[in-house]
Design a protein around this motif. Structure first.
Motif, mmCIF file in Angstrom:
data_model
loop_
_atom_site.group_PDB
_atom_site.id
_atom_site.type_symbol
_atom_site.label_atom_id
_atom_site.label_comp_id
_atom_site.label_asym_id
_atom_site.label_seq_id
_atom_site.Cartn_x
_atom_site.Cartn_y
_atom_site.Cartn_z
ATOM 1 N N VAL A 1 -20.146 24.403 50.623
ATOM 2 C CA VAL A 1 -18.982 23.761 51.227
ATOM 3 C C VAL A 1 -18.355 22.736 50.288
ATOM 4 O O VAL A 1 -17.149 22.518 50.315
ATOM 5 N N ASP A 2 -19.157 22.120 49.412
ATOM 6 C CA ASP A 2 -18.627 21.144 48.467
ATOM 7 C C ASP A 2 -17.851 21.821 47.345
ATOM 8 O O ASP A 2 -17.028 21.187 46.674
ATOM 9 N N LEU A 3 -18.110 23.103 47.107
ATOM 10 C CA LEU A 3 -17.418 23.838 46.053
ATOM 11 C C LEU A 3 -16.099 24.443 46.534
ATOM 12 O O LEU A 3 -15.203 24.695 45.728
ATOM 13 N N GLU A 4 -15.989 24.671 47.842
ATOM 14 C CA GLU A 4 -14.779 25.278 48.380
ATOM 15 C C GLU A 4 -13.571 24.394 48.107
ATOM 16 O O GLU A 4 -13.611 23.192 48.313
ATOM 17 N N GLY A 5 -12.514 25.016 47.588
ATOM 18 C CA GLY A 5 -11.284 24.295 47.283
ATOM 19 C C GLY A 5 -11.197 23.789 45.858
ATOM 20 O O GLY A 5 -10.121 23.385 45.413
ATOM 21 N N LEU A 6 -12.308 23.792 45.112
ATOM 22 C CA LEU A 6 -12.247 23.342 43.722
ATOM 23 C C LEU A 6 -11.470 24.346 42.870
ATOM 24 O O LEU A 6 -11.498 25.553 43.126
ATOM 25 N N ALA A 7 -10.796 23.837 41.851
ATOM 26 C CA ALA A 7 -10.107 24.699 40.889
ATOM 27 C C ALA A 7 -11.159 25.377 40.016
ATOM 28 O O ALA A 7 -12.189 24.785 39.695
ATOM 29 N N VAL A 8 -10.891 26.623 39.635
ATOM 30 C CA VAL A 8 -11.770 27.357 38.722
ATOM 31 C C VAL A 8 -10.994 27.549 37.430
ATOM 32 O O VAL A 8 -9.900 28.115 37.426
ATOM 33 N N GLY B 1 -7.656 29.961 39.561
ATOM 34 C CA GLY B 1 -7.366 29.794 40.983
ATOM 35 C C GLY B 1 -8.282 28.761 41.599
ATOM 36 O O GLY B 1 -8.795 27.883 40.910
ATOM 37 N N ARG B 2 -8.502 28.886 42.904
ATOM 38 C CA ARG B 2 -9.357 27.952 43.636
ATOM 39 C C ARG B 2 -10.437 28.714 44.391
ATOM 40 O O ARG B 2 -10.237 29.846 44.808
ATOM 41 N N VAL B 3 -11.570 28.050 44.583
ATOM 42 C CA VAL B 3 -12.678 28.640 45.329
ATOM 43 C C VAL B 3 -12.271 28.748 46.791
ATOM 44 O O VAL B 3 -11.963 27.745 47.433
ATOM 45 N N GLU B 4 -12.255 29.971 47.290
ATOM 46 C CA GLU B 4 -11.984 30.167 48.713
ATOM 47 C C GLU B 4 -13.285 30.099 49.505
ATOM 48 O O GLU B 4 -13.362 29.481 50.554
ATOM 49 N N ARG B 5 -14.316 30.776 48.987
ATOM 50 C CA ARG B 5 -15.610 30.800 49.656
ATOM 51 C C ARG B 5 -16.646 31.339 48.678
ATOM 52 O O ARG B 5 -16.300 31.754 47.581
ATOM 53 N N LEU B 6 -17.877 31.333 49.079
ATOM 54 C CA LEU B 6 -18.968 31.925 48.315
ATOM 55 C C LEU B 6 -19.745 32.839 49.244
ATOM 56 O O LEU B 6 -19.710 32.668 50.470
ATOM 57 N N PHE B 7 -20.433 33.809 48.661
ATOM 58 C CA PHE B 7 -21.311 34.651 49.470
ATOM 59 C C PHE B 7 -22.517 35.078 48.639
ATOM 60 O O PHE B 7 -22.433 35.166 47.417
ATOM 61 N N ALA C 1 -28.664 39.698 43.818
ATOM 62 C CA ALA C 1 -28.933 39.185 42.477
ATOM 63 C C ALA C 1 -28.550 37.713 42.325
ATOM 64 O O ALA C 1 -29.287 36.934 41.734
ATOM 65 N N ASN C 2 -27.380 37.336 42.799
ATOM 66 C CA ASN C 2 -26.886 35.969 42.660
ATOM 67 C C ASN C 2 -25.760 35.735 43.653
ATOM 68 O O ASN C 2 -25.251 36.665 44.257
ATOM 69 N N ASP C 3 -25.389 34.469 43.812
ATOM 70 C CA ASP C 3 -24.259 34.144 44.671
ATOM 71 C C ASP C 3 -22.959 34.468 43.934
ATOM 72 O O ASP C 3 -22.923 34.533 42.708
ATOM 73 N N VAL C 4 -21.892 34.682 44.701
ATOM 74 C CA VAL C 4 -20.600 35.046 44.130
ATOM 75 C C VAL C 4 -19.530 34.081 44.648
ATOM 76 O O VAL C 4 -19.481 33.778 45.838
ATOM 77 N N ILE C 5 -18.685 33.619 43.720
ATOM 78 C CA ILE C 5 -17.560 32.745 44.058
ATOM 79 C C ILE C 5 -16.336 33.634 44.266
ATOM 80 O O ILE C 5 -15.993 34.428 43.391
ATOM 81 N N VAL C 6 -15.670 33.494 45.401
ATOM 82 C CA VAL C 6 -14.409 34.187 45.643
ATOM 83 C C VAL C 6 -13.298 33.227 45.237
ATOM 84 O O VAL C 6 -13.137 32.164 45.833
ATOM 85 N N VAL C 7 -12.569 33.601 44.180
ATOM 86 C CA VAL C 7 -11.539 32.745 43.608
ATOM 87 C C VAL C 7 -10.168 33.341 43.929
ATOM 88 O O VAL C 7 -9.920 34.517 43.646
ATOM 89 N N HIS C 8 -9.298 32.536 44.521
ATOM 90 C CA HIS C 8 -7.938 32.988 44.812
ATOM 91 C C HIS C 8 -6.969 32.264 43.895
ATOM 92 O O HIS C 8 -6.927 31.042 43.854
ATOM 93 N N GLY C 9 -6.212 33.062 43.153
ATOM 94 C CA GLY C 9 -5.161 32.556 42.280
ATOM 95 C C GLY C 9 -4.013 33.533 42.374
ATOM 96 O O GLY C 9 -3.614 33.922 43.474
ATOM 97 N N ASP D 1 -14.722 36.725 32.060
ATOM 98 C CA ASP D 1 -13.518 37.439 31.627
ATOM 99 C C ASP D 1 -12.405 37.285 32.666
ATOM 100 O O ASP D 1 -12.537 37.774 33.791
ATOM 101 N N PRO D 2 -11.307 36.614 32.300
ATOM 102 C CA PRO D 2 -10.217 36.399 33.264
ATOM 103 C C PRO D 2 -9.574 37.698 33.744
ATOM 104 O O PRO D 2 -8.938 37.725 34.805
ATOM 105 N N ASP D 3 -9.730 38.780 32.994
ATOM 106 C CA ASP D 3 -9.155 40.062 33.405
ATOM 107 C C ASP D 3 -10.052 40.842 34.346
ATOM 108 O O ASP D 3 -9.665 41.877 34.860
#
Length: 170
Positions: free
Chosen positions: A104-111, A120-126, A130-138, A167-169
């Motif tokens: 919750v502290d990461l949500e909304g941070l710029a990536v 973009g910005r962190v919308e949520r994580l799941f 293997a590992n957690d994933v950051i959903v970034v919206h830009g 990789d940004p692409d």
């Protein structure tokens, strides 16, 4: 997220999964690790910010947890809570260890990519296996693995950003 200071922000830690007995006990699905940690938080906000309950007692029962809440004296009162989320205020959570973060502290941070490119910005994580994933919206949605050191280079709350080498692409 309700308005107010960061400490007043509500964090979902579980839900009321069912009824146990006739004296107002509830079955609890916990999203804490270990699952019994949910019983340490008091009070719980169940369903809405107006309904706060003090945890009178709780324990492990079989593979799950059961709890008794103040003001919930019988099966009918408990039944009204079934299916509702259990939340606590952010300031009720213990401080994270160094290099650990509450999602919750990461949500909304710029990536930001290490090259300086904004992703973009962190919308949520799941979680994944293997590992957690950051959903970034830009300009588009990106899924960035939260792998500390390899992909996530820094989290700077003062600057409000997460520095990544991804990789940004992709």
């Amino acid at each position: 997220m309700p308005p107010g200071r960061a400490g007043e922000r509500l964090i979902v830690v579980g839900r009321v999964a069912g009824l146990f007995g006739v004296q107002g006990w509830i079955k609890v699905f916990s999203e804490t690790d270990p699952r019994e940690n949910i019983l340490r938080y008091d009070p719980w906000v169940v369903g809405s910010a107006e309904e706060s309950f003090r945890v009178i007692e709780g324990r492990r029962h079989g593979k799950g947890l059961i709890a008794r809440l103040a003001g919930c004296e019988d099966r009918d009162q408990a039944a009204a809570l079934v299916g509702r989320e259990i939340a606590v205020r952010r300031d009720q959570l213990p401080p994270p260890q160094p290099d650990e973060f509450y999602w919750v502290d990461l949500e909304g941070l710029a990536v930001v990519h290490v090259s300086g490119q904004s992703l973009g910005r962190v919308e949520r994580l799941f979680p994944t296996g293997a590992n957690d994933v950051i959903v970034v919206h830009g300009e588009r949605e990106r899924l960035v693995p939260f792998v500390w050191g390899d992909v996530v280079k820094d989290v700077d709350f003062d600057a409000g950003e997460i520095l990544v080498d991804w990789d940004p692409d992709f």
